[in-house]
Design an enzyme around this catalytic site. Structure first.
Site, short mmCIF file in Angstrom:
data_model
loop_
_atom_site.label_atom_id
_atom_site.label_comp_id
_atom_site.label_asym_id
_atom_site.label_seq_id
_atom_site.Cartn_x
_atom_site.Cartn_y
_atom_site.Cartn_z
N ASP A 210 40.15 -9.31 37.33
CA ASP A 210 39.52 -9.53 36.02
C ASP A 210 38.63 -10.75 36.21
O ASP A 210 39.10 -11.89 36.18
CB ASP A 210 40.57 -9.79 34.94
CG ASP A 210 39.96 -9.83 33.55
OD1 ASP A 210 38.79 -10.25 33.43
OD2 ASP A 210 40.63 -9.45 32.59
N HIS A 211 37.33 -10.50 36.46
CA HIS A 211 36.47 -11.62 36.83
C HIS A 211 36.36 -12.67 35.72
O HIS A 211 36.04 -13.80 35.97
CB HIS A 211 35.08 -11.13 37.28
CG HIS A 211 34.32 -10.43 36.20
ND1 HIS A 211 34.44 -9.09 35.97
CD2 HIS A 211 33.45 -10.90 35.29
CE1 HIS A 211 33.65 -8.76 34.95
NE2 HIS A 211 33.04 -9.84 34.53
N HIS A 273 39.67 -8.47 29.04
CA HIS A 273 39.22 -9.86 28.95
C HIS A 273 39.70 -10.58 27.68
O HIS A 273 40.16 -11.71 27.75
CB HIS A 273 37.69 -9.94 28.97
CG HIS A 273 37.05 -9.16 30.08
ND1 HIS A 273 37.53 -9.19 31.37
CD2 HIS A 273 35.99 -8.33 30.09
CE1 HIS A 273 36.75 -8.43 32.13
NE2 HIS A 273 35.82 -7.89 31.37
P1 NDP Z 1 28.17 2.46 41.53
O1 NDP Z 1 27.99 3.47 40.47
O2 NDP Z 1 26.97 1.74 42.03
O3 NDP Z 1 28.97 3.17 42.69
C1 NDP Z 1 29.34 2.53 43.88
C2 NDP Z 1 29.26 3.50 45.04
O4 NDP Z 1 30.25 4.51 44.88
C3 NDP Z 1 27.93 4.24 45.10
O5 NDP Z 1 26.98 3.50 45.80
C4 NDP Z 1 28.31 5.51 45.80
O6 NDP Z 1 28.29 5.28 47.19
C5 NDP Z 1 29.75 5.73 45.43
N1 NDP Z 1 29.83 6.78 44.40
C6 NDP Z 1 29.14 6.87 43.26
N2 NDP Z 1 29.47 7.98 42.57
C7 NDP Z 1 30.40 8.61 43.30
C8 NDP Z 1 31.13 9.79 43.14
N3 NDP Z 1 31.00 10.55 42.07
N4 NDP Z 1 32.00 10.13 44.11
C9 NDP Z 1 32.15 9.39 45.20
N5 NDP Z 1 31.48 8.23 45.41
C10 NDP Z 1 30.62 7.85 44.48
O7 NDP Z 1 29.25 1.41 41.00
P2 NDP Z 1 29.16 -0.16 40.93
O8 NDP Z 1 28.87 -0.68 42.28
O9 NDP Z 1 28.31 -0.57 39.79
O10 NDP Z 1 30.66 -0.53 40.50
C11 NDP Z 1 31.75 -0.27 41.32
C12 NDP Z 1 33.02 -0.48 40.51
O11 NDP Z 1 33.06 -1.81 40.05
C13 NDP Z 1 33.08 0.40 39.26
O12 NDP Z 1 34.40 0.80 39.06
C14 NDP Z 1 32.66 -0.52 38.14
O13 NDP Z 1 33.28 -0.18 36.92
C15 NDP Z 1 33.19 -1.86 38.64
N6 NDP Z 1 32.43 -2.98 38.14
C16 NDP Z 1 31.09 -3.07 38.39
C17 NDP Z 1 30.37 -4.15 37.95
C18 NDP Z 1 28.92 -4.29 38.25
O14 NDP Z 1 28.34 -5.33 37.90
N7 NDP Z 1 28.30 -3.32 38.89
C19 NDP Z 1 31.03 -5.25 37.18
C20 NDP Z 1 32.44 -5.05 36.98
C21 NDP Z 1 33.09 -3.96 37.45
P3 NDP Z 1 28.08 6.48 48.24
O15 NDP Z 1 27.24 7.51 47.57
O16 NDP Z 1 27.43 5.82 49.39
O17 NDP Z 1 29.46 6.95 48.54
#
Ligand code: NDP
Length: 523
Positions: A210-211, A273
């Site tokens: 939990d950032h 949060h």
């Molecule tokens: P993304 O939507 O950018 O997904 C991350 C990676 O997961 C993608 O680059 C992709 O990589 C893979 N991915 C996406 N969709 C699928 C799918 N359907 N099945 C399998 N792989 C998939 O997420 P974020 O990086 O924004 O966030 C990651 C986690 O962190 C999430 O749970 C989010 O809720 C949480 N989070 C994010 C924050 C943010 O600022 N972004 C802040 C707080 C929490 P590839 O295609 O290469 O496999």
């Protein structure tokens, strides 16, 4: 009201002596030498990795806060090799020191994985073993789940099944797993995910992040309360009238509509949060400042929350959704017009909730929790409103009542602690004015500062679970919030309760009637 934000009486600021020496600052960063390790990021091609994790790791690197050796194994479905992955994480950013960046980026490796295939995760295990052997990382691993949350169960299950959750006796070498927010969609899925995690990992290996809690100013709440003798004796129902906890955002839903349409403000902010901030404020002091003792006290606070009166929701809850409006004089569109949002969406982007804690200390003291998007200011703060003086001896000379003292713990962007009190204006007449005693968290400190993700990553590497959710805490909070969500979502006319507020205003008008003093969340 905004005017009040500026301290009109700077002369009253506390003078904080910068006593800490540079060496003391450094010793605040890490507890001791860190064990070498591999950070395995699942979903490494995503936004979280490039926007949060990589900059946090780079800052730790620059502050000598990373173990040696330290590797990152980025995983994803996207076909990349190591050089392409290194290019991807640095693309379009200036990290200020190209030589340092090159050295830092050399620690990044890429492993293509297929989440539908156990064989693919077994190959990942082989690649990690090979990296371990080549770079002497001692078999220590941290798996960071940075994929969409729908994959968490699959990944936790797969990692457990292929034995990647195993660790050495006494955690040497260690294996840890980090779960990003959101931790499930409801109580049922949270229990399910916890059950799957428990098959492959022990609770002491699980770091539910939990950032918010990792922010310095949030951690400081416990220090403020329990390292000073003067506040705790008045920190209860006898002296405190009410507490207002606010997390206001200026941003709209941005690119997260897919997630937000499923979550809304209650799941996105309140289940995690807001309840964490409430617990920091309301919990009892643990006997020792140790992770499980602190988390025990938080869970006790969560379990003391009075069940929300689902039959009288409107008396305790205001829900809103931003309509079109203006932010900084620029027109912005309504939530329902944002890309990816259902034009008839009834997802709330604002909530104000009055909750009570049924225990000896807090009986009868309302806690007002408010969070919303597209509000006029970005602000997270806790305002403790004390009771008024029991008898005003000034009533004959003053036309107004004597205002109550307010202690404000600014979390972000203002990192301050502020106490208002009354003083006499100079002159023959008795005129009171409200002044402020103010402490700026970073004033007179010149050591390294950790942002929330840096702190969270460092704590994972150190194995310190203090700031991470424990299974019982997660489930206690879902148990509290689910009846509210269900009462809102499953009633006959779920949209009835939702009040549209213009973007750039402080939420729907009804909010004023719930909170006794709106100044406490608007300033
Ligand atoms: P993304 O939507 O950018 O997904 C991350 C990676 O997961 C993608 O680059 C992709 O990589 C893979 N991915 C996406 N969709 C699928 C799918 N359907 N099945 C399998 N792989 C998939 O997420 P974020 O990086 O924004 O966030 C990651 C986690 O962190 C999430 O749970 C989010 O809720 C949480 N989070 C994010 C924050 C943010 O600022 N972004 C802040 C707080 C929490 P590839 O295609 O290469 O496999």
């Amino acid at each position: 009201m905004k005017e009040d934000l500026k301290n009109p009486h700077p002369g009253l600021e506390t003078v904080v002596q910068g006593l800490a020496q540079a060496s003391e600052h450094a010793s605040c960063l890490v507890k001791g030498p860190l064990d070498p390790c591999i950070l395995v990021i699942m979903g490494a091609s995503g936004d979280l990795t490039t926007r949060k994790l990589v900059p946090a790791l780079f800052n730790l690197f620059m502050n000598k806060g990373l173990p040696k050796p330290f590797l990152v194994a980025g995983c994803g479905r996207t076909p990349l090799d190591d050089p392409a992955f290194r290019e991807h994480i640095g693309a379009g950013r200036d990290f200020g020191d190209p030589r340092a960046w090159t050295e830092f980026a050399a620690a990044f490796h890429y492993v293509q994985v297929d989440y539908d295939s156990e064989a693919s995760i077994r190959s990942l295990a082989d690649r990690l073993a090979e990296l371990d052997a080549r770079h002497h990382t001692g078999g220590n691993r941290i798996f960071y789940l940075a994929t969409p949350p729908s994959l968490y169960q699959t990944l936790a299950d797969l990692l457990g099944r292929v034995g990647l959750g195993a660790q050495g006796r006494g955690g040497r070498p260690f294996t840890r797993i980090v779960i990003e927010k959101p931790f499930s969609h409801d109580l049922e899925t949270a229990v399910q995910l916890n059950r799957i995690l428990a098959r492959g990992f022990e609770e002491s290996q699980i770091f539910r992040i939990d950032h918010y809690v990792a922010k310095e100013t949030v951690q400081n709440i416990l220090v403020f309360r329990f390292a000073n003798a003067i506040f705790e004796p008045i920190w209860d129902r006898r002296f405190i009238d009410y507490v207002s906890i606010t997390a206001a955002e200026t941003l709209g839903v941005e690119h997260r509509a897919g997630y937000y349409e499923q979550a809304g403000v209650l799941r996105d902010m309140f289940q995690n949060h807001m309840l964490q901030l409430l617990a920091m404020c309301a919990m009892e002091p643990p006997a020792r400042f140790e992770p499980d003792r602190v988390r025990d006290e938080k869970v006790k606070a969560f379990r003391s929350l009075r069940p929300f009166p689902a039959d009288r929701l409107d008396d305790h809850l205001v829900l809103g959704q931003y309509g079109s409006g203006k932010m900084n004089d620029r027109p912005v569109q309504a939530y329902r017009e944002e890309p990816g949002v259902d034009p008839g969406s009834i997802v709330p982007t604002f909530a104000m909730m009055r909750v009570f804690i049924d225990n000896w200390r807090w009986q009868g003291v309302p806690f007002y929790l408010t969070s919303g998007k597209r509000l006029p200011g970005k602000l997270t703060q806790i305002a403790i409103r004390f009771k008024r003086v029991p008898h005003s001896m000034f009533r004959h000379v003053l036309t107004e009542t004597v205002p109550a003292n307010v202690l404000t713990l600014g979390i972000q962007p203002e990192e301050t602690i502020r106490l208002t009190f009354q003083t006499k204006n100079p002159g023959a007449e008795v005129c009171l004015r409200t002044v402020r005693l103010e402490f700026d968290y970073l004033k007179d400190y010149d050591g390294p500062v950790l942002d929330a993700y840096e702190k969270a990553l460092l704590d994972c590497m150190q194995g310190d679970q203090m700031l991470f959710w424990r299974q019982d805490g997660v489930e206690a909070c879902w148990s509290f919030i689910m009846p509210v969500i269900e009462a809102c979502e499953q009633c006959q006319d779920p949209g009835r309760r939702l009040r549209v507020y213009p973007a750039g205003t402080w939420g729907p008008p009804g909010a004023e009637t719930l909170l006794p003093d709106t100044a406490l969340w608007r300033t």
